[in-house]
Design a protein around this motif. Structure first.
Motif, PDB file in Angstrom:
ATOM      1  N   GLY B 500      35.789  32.696  39.801  1.00 45.38           N
ATOM      2  CA  GLY B 500      36.683  33.844  38.462  1.00 45.38           C
ATOM      3  C   GLY B 500      37.168  34.282  39.193  1.00 45.38           C
ATOM      4  O   GLY B 500      38.061  33.500  40.310  1.00 45.38           O
ATOM      5  N   LEU B 501      38.262  35.368  39.594  1.00 40.58           N
ATOM      6  CA  LEU B 501      38.435  36.128  40.295  1.00 40.58           C
ATOM      7  C   LEU B 501      38.934  36.178  41.604  1.00 40.58           C
ATOM      8  O   LEU B 501      36.952  36.968  41.681  1.00 40.58           O
ATOM      9  CB  LEU B 501      39.632  37.459  39.704  1.00 40.58           C
ATOM     10  N   GLU B 506      48.603  43.336  44.654  1.00 37.88           N
ATOM     11  CA  GLU B 506      49.970  44.103  43.732  1.00 37.88           C
ATOM     12  C   GLU B 506      50.846  44.888  44.910  1.00 37.88           C
ATOM     13  O   GLU B 506      50.549  45.537  45.043  1.00 37.88           O
ATOM     14  CB  GLU B 506      49.248  45.143  42.931  1.00 37.88           C
ATOM     15  N   ALA B 534      47.711  36.493  42.315  1.00 38.31           N
ATOM     16  CA  ALA B 534      45.892  36.308  41.591  1.00 38.31           C
ATOM     17  C   ALA B 534      45.640  34.391  41.869  1.00 38.31           C
ATOM     18  O   ALA B 534      46.185  33.963  41.658  1.00 38.31           O
ATOM     19  CB  ALA B 534      45.619  36.611  39.948  1.00 38.31           C
ATOM     20  N   GLN B 536      42.878  32.694  42.204  1.00 31.25           N
ATOM     21  CA  GLN B 536      40.999  32.155  41.297  1.00 31.25           C
ATOM     22  C   GLN B 536      40.314  30.860  41.482  1.00 31.25           C
ATOM     23  O   GLN B 536      41.279  29.515  41.647  1.00 31.25           O
ATOM     24  CB  GLN B 536      41.093  32.528  39.592  1.00 31.25           C
ATOM     25  N   ALA B 549      43.705  28.415  41.743  1.00 29.93           N
ATOM     26  CA  ALA B 549      44.877  28.382  40.646  1.00 29.93           C
ATOM     27  C   ALA B 549      45.689  30.180  41.692  1.00 29.93           C
ATOM     28  O   ALA B 549      44.653  30.399  41.623  1.00 29.93           O
ATOM     29  CB  ALA B 549      44.688  28.746  39.033  1.00 29.93           C
ATOM     30  N   PHE B 550      46.124  29.304  41.252  1.00 35.42           N
ATOM     31  CA  PHE B 550      47.382  30.675  42.025  1.00 35.42           C
ATOM     32  C   PHE B 550      48.622  31.055  40.396  1.00 35.42           C
ATOM     33  O   PHE B 550      49.718  30.343  40.313  1.00 35.42           O
ATOM     34  CB  PHE B 550      48.317  30.342  42.970  1.00 35.42           C
ATOM     35  N   HIS B 551      48.601  32.773  40.363  1.00 35.11           N
ATOM     36  CA  HIS B 551      49.246  32.840  39.687  1.00 35.11           C
ATOM     37  C   HIS B 551      50.213  33.915  40.006  1.00 35.11           C
ATOM     38  O   HIS B 551      49.860  35.303  40.972  1.00 35.11           O
ATOM     39  CB  HIS B 551      48.168  34.064  38.314  1.00 35.11           C
ATOM     40  N   ASP B 553      53.203  36.579  39.887  1.00 36.31           N
ATOM     41  CA  ASP B 553      54.354  37.501  38.715  1.00 36.31           C
ATOM     42  C   ASP B 553      55.364  38.500  39.334  1.00 36.31           C
ATOM     43  O   ASP B 553      55.073  38.931  40.237  1.00 36.31           O
ATOM     44  CB  ASP B 553      52.871  38.073  37.985  1.00 36.31           C
ATOM     45  N   ILE B 586      52.141  29.350  37.974  1.00 38.76           N
ATOM     46  CA  ILE B 586      51.317  29.117  38.041  1.00 38.76           C
ATOM     47  C   ILE B 586      50.974  27.996  38.967  1.00 38.76           C
ATOM     48  O   ILE B 586      51.968  26.529  38.527  1.00 38.76           O
ATOM     49  CB  ILE B 586      50.223  29.473  36.676  1.00 38.76           C
TER      50      ILE B 586
END
Lengths: 288, 679
Positions: B500-501, B506, B534, B536, B549-551, B553, B586
């Motif tokens: 999960g996360l 931020e 983020a 996860q 994974a790396f998001h 933004d 991503i």
């Protein structure tokens, strides 16, 4: 404003005294506002009221003669960088507005953070920008600059276009709700315009009923639907069932490789379209 | 000092009287079709638009009537009318439209203009994949995706100038148009135009009692939603058995909610104490007719109930106390309670899987309930006249049922310094940390839902958060230049989440500079950055994590503008430029696919707005407006109808437009506009 024994004297002629100097259009625009309605006994310019001095305080010293080189005594000025203490500025406003806004104001978040009424409101103007939907956000963004940035994102509520105001969701004068929301909580506020999401649905999506902000960023997002992350990553932050929910949706799913319905189009919502809840008896998987 | 105002004749006061208005009429030419340009503005199609704006006022014998018009020639029109009698009573009426224009590049084989069913075009050749649908290309027809919201407001107040004030507001919102939905069978899906025909009626009414030191408001709120479409059926374009060629989904059901609340404030004549309270009880119901389990005539038992009989009770109460026991000390305490009790009956339902199979397992619905409490306490102490220090503690508790976590508690502490050495300088720095713990993450619940037992849903999981913010503003009294800036960071760490996360960071920053060049000219420059990263993890082997994974933004905004509005002189001008750039990266790292990244999702908006007017006389002026917008979007998720073998999409294309809307008009002022002191 009630007379106070410690206060200086009021002017002899009231507003007529003030107009001897303050006669420009910007100053006189107060006569286009509710503050200058002679027929409203509660208005500063109502019968028997103190006119300009209702807000600016006793002005006899200010209007009196001064010697050459002597600084003219100041009267209360309403501005965020005024030398008049914020509490004193607000006291003038709240004295009349106690019953309506003032009651909510006392102890509110903006009050505790020592904002003055004039930080948001412009008194000497016919149409106060903060009271007009199309211009309100510009006023709020003066302090809430981070929210201004978010409102400029490609997927956002129509604040930038002037079709929604900050007060569509928030109550700036203070309330007992979190983040000064207009309704009891986040979801109740959203349902004001999105009542179709309220349900209760036969098949509920657990986080949806708790907080719309779990998946959405209402101030704006880079992702469609104001989602806080791109699907399927957002969905896979919680869903790990064996099979397709667990598979990483990487470049292998792009059209140039083996296009994947789990990545492209509406991603997970290609099938699980009813993410806000389904009222179909066979809709437990939120697919119909 | 005592004051006698009997001689204050206000002889020179230029009180507002009679009729006065400012009305603009004009025409605007839009250079190109672009749904997104017309989103919320109404300028979605190329061509000429007539328009009317303005506002006016009529004063007579203590009554005042105001009206306003905005974009009357466009689908974003708004009109308002209000009348009041010196604050004794007031009535207001408003009408506005909000056009939502999503896509004008979408195409579909389903050509029905409205309704609750879609049929395939004649001559359609069903196939197992979109690539084998031989009639697809010839059957696609354009379909605009968008809707219109109309809002009618009507309300009023009565203030008899005693201790009471009464108010009531009614609002009707209708929304009609077409949205995108997706209808699926077992392994195939079709994106469908979904017809929207909503109506929501809302009532707010109340009475307020006000005294010198307290006020109490009793309020009623009601919201009534109706959807004219109970469901949406469609003939599947994929190969299907005759019994499953027509599928059906439910639409959002009618529902209503009512709430009664009592709120108030009490100003205690001791320590400047203010006590605020709220208590509200509400009830929502949803009893819309249910669709059958399936449209397959060979399957499906009788429903246990023809409707859900859904019922939710809500309870909210709150108490806030602020006080100043010492001149230099201010304290605040608050507690909020929020409860949703879903009393919908639990029934065993017999799901029919994609209209082909009876699941064979009765499935009970899960009506989720929760209650949450939030207590905060904070103190602020003025160390010096120019320096104040604050500290606070917050406690949150959330109780849920039917989910992995039954009880969740959050403890948060923060501190703040505020330095105001002079009235025009303000510096605030705040920092804090919170820990959100759970009593137990019940993996038996997770497993019963088919979840990997290592998954920790981010809204339920343990989380440690750190955050900090610095805000500064410099607004010198004598200087025409002012400056303000802010920086915020928040770091979330889900330390106990293997799947999960795992965490997110931020960051936000802003900087504004404005310069009042003269009494009539003003220049500003503004910058903002907003980013969210983020991380996860997942497991495609349904075991320990085997992919991450790396998001990333990012969004940057730059705004600049100039305003020139002389008090004397015929020309006024305002120019605003804005650039927004969004970017999402991503990246994946998995055992099966190695390290790779998806193409960047990118959006760039350049916007220029120019508003100018030239006064020919005191009454007549010419106006000019220019709105230029260039928007480019890179989004790999938007694919052509046949790009996916098992999903027939509507083929929405990424936005890419460049539109100029130029308008000219005249503005006329009626009545007395110059404010002149009486002789």
């Amino acid at each position: 404003r009630a007379a106070d024994g410690d206060m200086p004297d009021y002017s002899r002629k009231g507003a007529d005294t003030c107009f001897q100097c303050h006669d420009d259009q910007a100053m006189l625009a107060v006569f286009r506002t509710k503050h200058a309605r002679p027929d409203d006994p509660r208005s500063p310019f109502g019968h028997g009221q103190l006119q300009c001095e209702a807000c600016h305080g006793p002005g006899d010293d200010h209007a009196g003669r001064v010697r050459r080189g002597q600084e003219r005594p100041a009267i209360p000025a309403f501005a965020s960088n005024s030398t008049t203490p914020v509490e004193d500025q607000n006291a003038y406003c709240v004295e009349c507005h106690q019953a309506d806004t003032g009651m909510a104001w006392h102890g509110s978040t903006h009050d505790v953070n020592t904002l003055s009424c004039s930080d948001c409101h412009t008194m000497h103007i016919e149409r106060d920008p903060v009271l007009t939907t199309a211009t309100q956000a510009e006023v709020c963004f003066g302090c809430h600059q981070q929210q201004r940035t978010q409102s400029m994102k490609p997927y956002a509520h129509p604040v930038r276009q002037g079709k929604m105001a900050c007060t569509s969701c928030h109550n700036p004068h203070g309330d007992t709700t979190e983040r000064l929301l207009a309704r009891s909580n986040v979801n109740a506020t959203c349902y004001d315009c999105h009542a179709e999401m309220r349900g209760p649905f036969l098949w509920e999506h657990a986080p949806v009923v708790e907080d719309c902000n779990g998946c959405h960023n209402p101030h704006g997002s880079n992702q469609p639907g104001m989602l806080s992350m791109r699907a399927p990553m957002l969905c896979q932050s919680c869903h790990s069932q064996a099979g397709h929910p667990s598979i990483p949706q990487d470049e292998r799913g792009l059209p140039a490789n083996v296009p994947s319905a789990l990545l492209l189009g509406q991603s997970c919502m290609n099938c699980h379209d009813q993410v806000h809840g389904s009222n179909h008896p066979s809709g437990s998987k939120l697919m119909r | 000092a005592e004051v006698d105002t009997s001689e204050w004749a206000c002889e020179a006061c230029p009180f507002d009287d009679g009729y006065r208005a400012k009305v603009s009429a004009g025409a605007t030419n839009v250079s190109d079709d672009a749904a997104r340009f017309g989103n919320y503005t109404g300028y979605d199609e190329e061509g000429a638009y007539g328009n009317l704006d303005g506002y006016g006022r009529y004063n007579k014998d203590g009554y005042r009537l105001d009206y306003s018009m905005e974009n009357l020639g466009l689908e974003s029109r708004a009109f308002g009318l209000s009348i009041d009698s010196a604050g004794l009573f007031g009535l207001n009426f408003g009408y506005r439209e909000i056009p939502f224009r999503r896509f004008d590049t979408t195409r579909t084989i389903f050509a029905q203009p409205t309704g609750d069913s879609h049929t395939l075009p004649s001559g359609w050749v069903a196939a197992g994949t979109t690539g084998a649908m031989t009639a697809l290309a010839s059957s696609l027809q354009p379909r605009l995706i968008g809707s219109d919201r109309q809002i009618i407001d009507f309300g009023g107040f009565y203030d008899p100038r005693n201790d009471f004030r009464f108010y009531a507001d009614f609002r009707r919102q209708t929304k009609d148009g077409v949205d995108i939905t997706s209808g699926s069978s077992y392994a195939q899906a079709s994106h469908l135009p979904r017809f929207i025909d909503y109506e929501t009626n809302t009532v707010d009414a109340g009475v307020q009692y006000r005294a010198e030191t307290f006020s109490v408001t009793l309020a009623l709120y009601g919201s009534f939603f109706s959807n004219k479409n109970l469901g949406l059926s469609w003939e599947t374009p994929f190969t299907a058995t005759p019994e499953t060629s027509v599928l059906r989904m439910a639409q959002q059901p009618d529902n209503h909610f009512q709430q009664v609340s009592l709120s108030g404030k009490y100003l205690v004549n001791h320590w400047d104490t203010v006590v605020a309270f709220l208590a509200a009880v509400g009830q929502g119901e949803q009893d819309d007719a249910l669709l059958p389990y399936t449209s397959n005539p060979d399957l499906g038992a009788a429903l246990p109930s023809s409707s859900l009989n859904g019922k939710v009770d809500t309870l909210n109460y709150a108490l806030t106390v602020t006080s100043r026991p010492l001149e230099k000390l201010r304290a605040r305490f608050s507690y909020r309670y929020d409860e949703r009790d879903n009393g919908t009956p639990v029934t065993a339902w017999s799901r029919v899987i994609v209209d082909l199979l009876d699941s064979g397992q009765p499935e009970p619905n899960a009506p989720y309930s929760y209650d949450r409490g939030h207590a905060t306490t904070s103190v602020e102490y003025a160390l010096r006249d120019d320096l104040r220090v604050s500290a606070g503690y917050e406690y949150r508790q959330m109780n849920r049922d039917l989910q992995e976590v039954a009880e969740q508690t959050t403890n948060e502490g923060w501190g703040q310094l505020r330095w105001q050495p002079v009235a025009w300088f303000d510096l605030r720095a705040k920092g804090g940390a919170s820990t959100r713990g759970v009593d137990r993450y019940d993996t038996t619940v997770a497993v019963s839902l088919g979840q990997n037992p290592l998954m920790r849903k981010y809204n339920l999981a343990y989380r440690y958060r750190e955050y900090g913010e610095v805000v500064a503003s410099i607004m010198p009294l004598e200087s025409p230049v002012s400056f303000s800036a802010s920086v915020l960071f928040a770091d979330d760490d889900y330390k106990e989440s293997l799947l999960g996360l795992n965490g997110s960071e931020e960051f936000r920053a802003t900087a504004d500079v404005s310069w009042a060049v003269s009494d009539s000219a003003f220049v500003y420059l503004a910058y903002g950055r907003d980013s969210l990263d983020a991380h996860q993890a997942g497991s495609e082997q349904f075991g320990f994590w085997d992919w991450s994974a790396f998001h990333e933004d990012r969004f940057d905004h730059l705004g600049a503008g100039v305003s020139y509005r002389p008090t004397e002189g015929p020309l006024s001008l305002r120019v605003d430029y804005s650039r927004g750039n969004g970017d999402t990266k991503i990246e994946y790292d998995s055992l099966s696919g190695g390290r790779n990244s998806l193409p960047e999702l990118e959006s760039t908006l350049d916007s220029l707005r120019v508003e100018a007017s030239y006064d020919f006389s005191e009454r007549l002026a010419a106006t000019f407006s220019l709105r230029y917008e260039k928007f480019e979007l890179q989004d790999w998720a938007l694919v052509s109808p046949a790009a996916l073998p098992n999903v027939l999409t509507l083929g929405a294309q990424p936005y890419d437009y460049d539109v100029v809307a130029a308008g000219i008009g005249i503005r006329y002022r009626f009545g007395e506009n110059e404010i002149t002191l009486a002789e």
